[in-house]
Design a protein around this motif. Structure first.
Motif, PDB file in Angstrom:
ATOM      1  N   VAL A   1      65.485 -60.252  17.731  1.00 43.78           N
ATOM      2  CA  VAL A   1      64.122 -60.754  17.987  1.00 43.78           C
ATOM      3  C   VAL A   1      64.098 -62.279  18.064  1.00 43.78           C
ATOM      4  CG1 VAL A   1      62.969 -58.749  17.005  1.00 43.78           C
ATOM      5  CG2 VAL A   1      63.560 -60.652  15.514  1.00 43.78           C
ATOM      6  N   LEU A   2      65.134 -62.935  17.547  1.00 44.07           N
ATOM      7  CA  LEU A   2      65.211 -64.391  17.637  1.00 44.07           C
ATOM      8  C   LEU A   2      65.718 -64.874  18.996  1.00 44.07           C
ATOM      9  CD1 LEU A   2      66.613 -65.739  14.218  1.00 44.07           C
ATOM     10  CD2 LEU A   2      64.547 -66.526  15.381  1.00 44.07           C
ATOM     11  N   ILE A   3      66.370 -63.997  19.762  1.00 46.57           N
ATOM     12  CA  ILE A   3      67.013 -64.422  21.012  1.00 46.57           C
ATOM     13  C   ILE A   3      66.081 -65.219  21.919  1.00 46.57           C
ATOM     14  CG2 ILE A   3      68.045 -63.607  23.177  1.00 46.57           C
ATOM     15  CD1 ILE A   3      69.366 -61.363  21.579  1.00 46.57           C
ATOM     16  N   PRO A   4      64.909 -64.686  22.307  1.00 43.82           N
ATOM     17  CA  PRO A   4      64.058 -65.468  23.223  1.00 43.82           C
ATOM     18  C   PRO A   4      63.551 -66.765  22.616  1.00 43.82           C
ATOM     19  CG  PRO A   4      62.872 -63.545  22.393  1.00 43.82           C
ATOM     20  CD  PRO A   4      64.302 -63.380  21.981  1.00 43.82           C
ATOM     21  N   LEU A   5      63.457 -66.817  21.297  1.00 45.51           N
ATOM     22  CA  LEU A   5      62.940 -68.015  20.639  1.00 45.51           C
ATOM     23  C   LEU A   5      63.985 -69.120  20.533  1.00 45.51           C
ATOM     24  CD1 LEU A   5      60.940 -66.277  17.761  1.00 45.51           C
ATOM     25  CD2 LEU A   5      60.035 -67.227  19.886  1.00 45.51           C
ATOM     26  N   THR A   6      65.263 -68.773  20.722  1.00 48.58           N
ATOM     27  CA  THR A   6      66.322 -69.787  20.669  1.00 48.58           C
ATOM     28  C   THR A   6      66.703 -70.295  22.057  1.00 48.58           C
ATOM     29  OG1 THR A   6      68.032 -68.050  20.697  1.00 48.58           O
ATOM     30  CG2 THR A   6      67.307 -68.865  18.543  1.00 48.58           C
ATOM     31  N   ILE A   7      66.082 -69.791  23.100  1.00 47.45           N
ATOM     32  CA  ILE A   7      66.409 -70.268  24.448  1.00 47.45           C
ATOM     33  C   ILE A   7      66.077 -71.752  24.610  1.00 47.45           C
ATOM     34  CG2 ILE A   7      65.839 -70.031  26.901  1.00 47.45           C
ATOM     35  CD1 ILE A   7      65.566 -67.015  26.422  1.00 47.45           C
ATOM     36  N   PRO A   8      64.886 -72.231  24.205  1.00 47.31           N
ATOM     37  CA  PRO A   8      64.649 -73.683  24.259  1.00 47.31           C
ATOM     38  C   PRO A   8      65.566 -74.396  23.265  1.00 47.31           C
ATOM     39  CG  PRO A   8      62.581 -72.467  24.068  1.00 47.31           C
ATOM     40  CD  PRO A   8      63.676 -71.495  23.769  1.00 47.31           C
ATOM     41  N   MET A   9      66.363 -75.313  23.750  1.00 47.57           N
ATOM     42  CA  MET A   9      67.328 -76.008  22.896  1.00 47.57           C
ATOM     43  C   MET A   9      66.646 -76.694  21.715  1.00 47.57           C
ATOM     44  SD  MET A   9      70.547 -76.745  22.378  1.00 47.57           S
ATOM     45  CE  MET A   9      71.489 -76.603  23.889  1.00 47.57           C
ATOM     46  N   PHE A  10      65.473 -77.291  21.943  1.00 43.80           N
ATOM     47  CA  PHE A  10      64.768 -77.992  20.860  1.00 43.80           C
ATOM     48  C   PHE A  10      64.385 -77.036  19.737  1.00 43.80           C
ATOM     49  CE2 PHE A  10      60.738 -79.504  18.974  1.00 43.80           C
ATOM     50  CZ  PHE A  10      61.188 -80.696  18.428  1.00 43.80           C
ATOM     51  N   PHE A  11      63.946 -75.837  20.082  1.00 39.49           N
ATOM     52  CA  PHE A  11      63.580 -74.852  19.064  1.00 39.49           C
ATOM     53  C   PHE A  11      64.804 -74.471  18.232  1.00 39.49           C
ATOM     54  CE2 PHE A  11      59.569 -72.857  21.183  1.00 39.49           C
ATOM     55  CZ  PHE A  11      58.960 -74.099  21.111  1.00 39.49           C
ATOM     56  N   TRP A  12      65.942 -74.330  18.899  1.00 35.21           N
ATOM     57  CA  TRP A  12      67.175 -73.945  18.204  1.00 35.21           C
ATOM     58  C   TRP A  12      67.660 -75.063  17.292  1.00 35.21           C
ATOM     59  CZ3 TRP A  12      72.554 -75.363  19.649  1.00 35.21           C
ATOM     60  CH2 TRP A  12      73.504 -74.665  18.904  1.00 35.21           C
ATOM     61  N   GLU A  13      67.648 -76.311  17.799  1.00 35.88           N
ATOM     62  CA  GLU A  13      68.153 -77.449  17.033  1.00 35.88           C
ATOM     63  C   GLU A  13      67.328 -77.710  15.775  1.00 35.88           C
ATOM     64  OE1 GLU A  13      68.137 -80.903  19.449  1.00 35.88           O
ATOM     65  OE2 GLU A  13      69.266 -79.975  21.074  1.00 35.88           O
ATOM     66  N   THR A  14      66.041 -77.514  15.874  1.00 24.05           N
ATOM     67  CA  THR A  14      65.136 -77.899  14.776  1.00 24.05           C
ATOM     68  C   THR A  14      64.804 -76.747  13.831  1.00 24.05           C
ATOM     69  OG1 THR A  14      63.225 -77.437  16.196  1.00 24.05           O
ATOM     70  CG2 THR A  14      64.069 -79.698  16.170  1.00 24.05           C
TER      71      THR A  14
END
Length: 616
Positions: free
Chosen positions: A154-167
């Motif tokens: 369920v996290l997969i689509p939320l980690t597509i934006p690099m900024f969301f993943w980094e922060t």
């Protein structure tokens, strides 16, 4: 000509009529003569007339909006005390919106304070979710076996934006959604067991006022998804068991079986819920059909087809996944990255003291619960538990609440059997580790508080007085917490401890700031190396264990022909959580002559270093 003073709209209309009539104007010798002053006065009156009309319309609009808002509040307040209507529970959306607002505020505070990525496991969860599509060897085999897969999926689509993943914002978004779902489920469970408005709101308040819980829901940890799925399953069971209609196998499978499947693929507490939930279904089905022949038949149908089979689909999928990828269906249980590998290492070090010691296991889990939920709510919940037994006995409505205690029993047994590790100031040796597991007990405590309030629902002043007492007590509990949150909340204390050793984090941030392209060699599974999100480098630009054995080993043997950057420990890692947590990059580079000839140390902090290829 007399001057006009401020007049009402009726007077203005009358004046306009006078000005419009021919008799008002004097007769002139020719048609080209006119009274300029009268025309100006007429224009001024028209302007005042339009202004007054506009003001009147604005006042009427404001009045209508006030009435609409007032009616909305009255309806919303009434809905919070309404009985469930089949599958619908009025007031659910209201508490959902409240939870979303609370979750957003908590996320902003967590992000601003730098705690959103304090847990290494939170960064690992984000990394697993992203490496499924951003990797030299992408695919669902990247789910691994360390953790159950549903939170990462369920996290997969939320980690597509690099900024969301980094922060870590990816985890916060999922956490807010889980907080909303959990709060709605708590409210619905209370409504199903005949707790009225004040009691329902007390349960919601106790849950949302838990500072430790709110923090956890701003991270990418598995607790938010676990709590949401557990509560979703219990809410579905409550709706099925208390329905006035004939019991439905399909309804049970959809509204309880599917959330149970999600729970089984989130944490192993979900597996325990399948057992306790099946027992609950059997008791309810048996009591609904008085004839013995029908009781046996219908109980079997509901237990196996309505709940058991749908709920165990997740377990069966997980076994099949392990068999397919690792040729061992029990890889998650016995493999090098399994929980047993961790406990074996702790046992070797002589610090798995809860294993075989029921008393210490009980002390450890209780200390974690007290630290994460607070003494005052627990005391109220204890009284609520007595009330629950007296009021409902072992009937369906009482058993619904007791189902929420499944995770507590599971954790206690796991600690005793040595399948889980939990360290706090009541264990030997003391410290902070895995106390967040106890957060799954928080909904149980919140609903037991509501049960105590619900006992006095026929006496308005009594149940309101008790509700007020609980609210005030929880507020004072939070005030006490906030005075020394880093030490009084074991979950946040562990986060603070993690942040107090910033060497690998600082090295990762330096690499992000100075990265100018090229491939990176890093062992992300090594102790302290779970900082890939902080690097902000696409994982397709990395050689690591997730790249696959062939690619990773090739880069270890000939780094200069593969990578520009190397991130590693400067000395071999000795004290690791598991045998698999050694830094393979460090072990390979320290014995490779090519490494010293071709790479230079460009950043060092503590035992972590960043190396760069000469002249490239």
């Amino acid at each position: 000509m007399a001057k006009y003073s401020r007049k009402s709209s009726t007077t203005l209309d009358s004046d306009l009529d006078d000005l419009s009539s021919e008799s008002y104007y004097p007769r002139y010798l020719n048609d080209y003569d006119y009274d300029a002053e009268a025309e100006a006065e007429k224009a001024d009156l028209q302007k005042k007339h339009h202004k007054a009309a506009k003001k009147r319309r604005r006042q009427q609009w404001r009045k209508s909006k006030r009435e609409e808002f007032s009616n909305f509040l009255i309806k919303t307040w009434a809905n919070l005390d309404s009985d469930p209507i089949e599958r619908r529970v009025p007031g659910t959306l209201t508490v959902t919106y409240i939870a979303i607002i609370v979750g957003i505020v908590a996320s902003i505070i967590s992000y601003a304070s730098g705690y959103m990525m304090a847990y290494g496991d939170a960064m690992s969860h984000l990394t697993i979710a992203r490496r499924i599509f951003d990797n030299q060897s992408p695919g669902f085999q990247q789910l691994g076996t360390v953790w159950l897969p549903f939170p990462h999926i369920v996290l997969i689509p939320l980690t597509i934006p690099m900024f969301f993943w980094e922060t870590g914002i990816s985890g916060a978004i999922l956490g807010v959604l889980c907080l909303a779902a959990s709060t709605a489920a708590i409210y619905r469970i209370c409504a199903r067991i005949d707790i009225r408005r004040v009691g329902r709101l007390v349960a919601v308040f106790v849950f949302l006022a838990n500072v430790t819980l709110l923090y956890a829901f701003t991270t990418a940890m598995t607790e938010p998804v676990l709590i949401a799925t557990l509560l979703g399953c219990v809410a579905g069971l409550a709706g099925w068991a208390t329905s006035s209609r004939n019991l439905s196998t399909g309804e049970l499978a959809v509204f309880a079986g599917i959330p149970a499947t999600m729970a089984t693929l989130t944490r192993y507490e979900g597996w325990a819920l399948v057992v306790s939930g099946s027992i609950f279904v059997a008791i309810v089905a048996w009591s609904k059909y008085p004839k013995k022949s029908n009781s046996i038949k219908m109980t079997a149908v509901f237990v196996f087809f309505g709940f058991g089979i749908p709920a165990t689909l997740g377990i069966l999928w997980w076994l099949a996944y392990n068999w397919t990828i690792y040729q061992n269906p029990l890889e998650f249980l016995l493999g090098p990255y399994s929980a047993s590998a961790f406990t074996e290492r702790f046992e070797e070090l002589g610090i798995l003291t809860t294993k075989g010691n029921f008393g210490l296991s009980l002390v450890a889990i209780n200390a974690a619960v007290f630290s994460s939920s607070g003494l005052f709510p627990i005391l109220i919940a204890a009284i609520g538990a007595v009330v629950l037994l007296l009021k409902f006995g072992i009937g369906p409505k009482g058993l619904i609440v007791w189902l929420l205690g499944t995770s507590y029993v599971f954790l206690l047994v796991s600690l005793y059997l040595g399948q889980h590790i939990m360290v706090n100031d009541m264990t030997q040796p003391p410290g902070w580790y895995n106390n967040r597991y106890s957060l799954s007990v928080a909904p149980f405590i919140a609903i037991l508080c509501a049960v105590l309030v619900g006992l006095w629902k026929k006496i308005n002043w009594a149940h309101r007085a008790i509700a007020g007492f609980i609210v005030v007590g929880v507020v004072f509990q939070n005030v006490w917490w906030m005075q020394d949150l880093d030490n009084r909340s074991a979950v946040i204390a562990e986060a603070t401890t993690n942040l107090s050793n910033p060497a690998s984090r600082n090295a990762a941030v330096w690499l992000k700031d100075n990265y100018d392209g090229g491939m990176l060699l890093v062992d992300e599974s090594a102790e302290g190396n779970a900082v890939l999100p902080l690097m902000g480098i696409p994982m397709a630009q990395m050689y690591n264990r997730a790249s696959g054995e062939v690619l990773f080993n090739s880069a270890l043997e000939h780094p200069a022909s593969h990578v520009r950057w190397i991130f590693m420990h400067l000395t071999p890692v000795e004290d690791t959580a598991t045998a698999a947590s050694v830094d393979n990059v460090t072990q390979a580079m320290l014995v490779l002559p090519e490494f010293n000839l071709r790479y230079t140390l460009v950043y060092q902090e503590g035992d972590f270093g960043v190396f760069r290829l000469f002249g490239n």
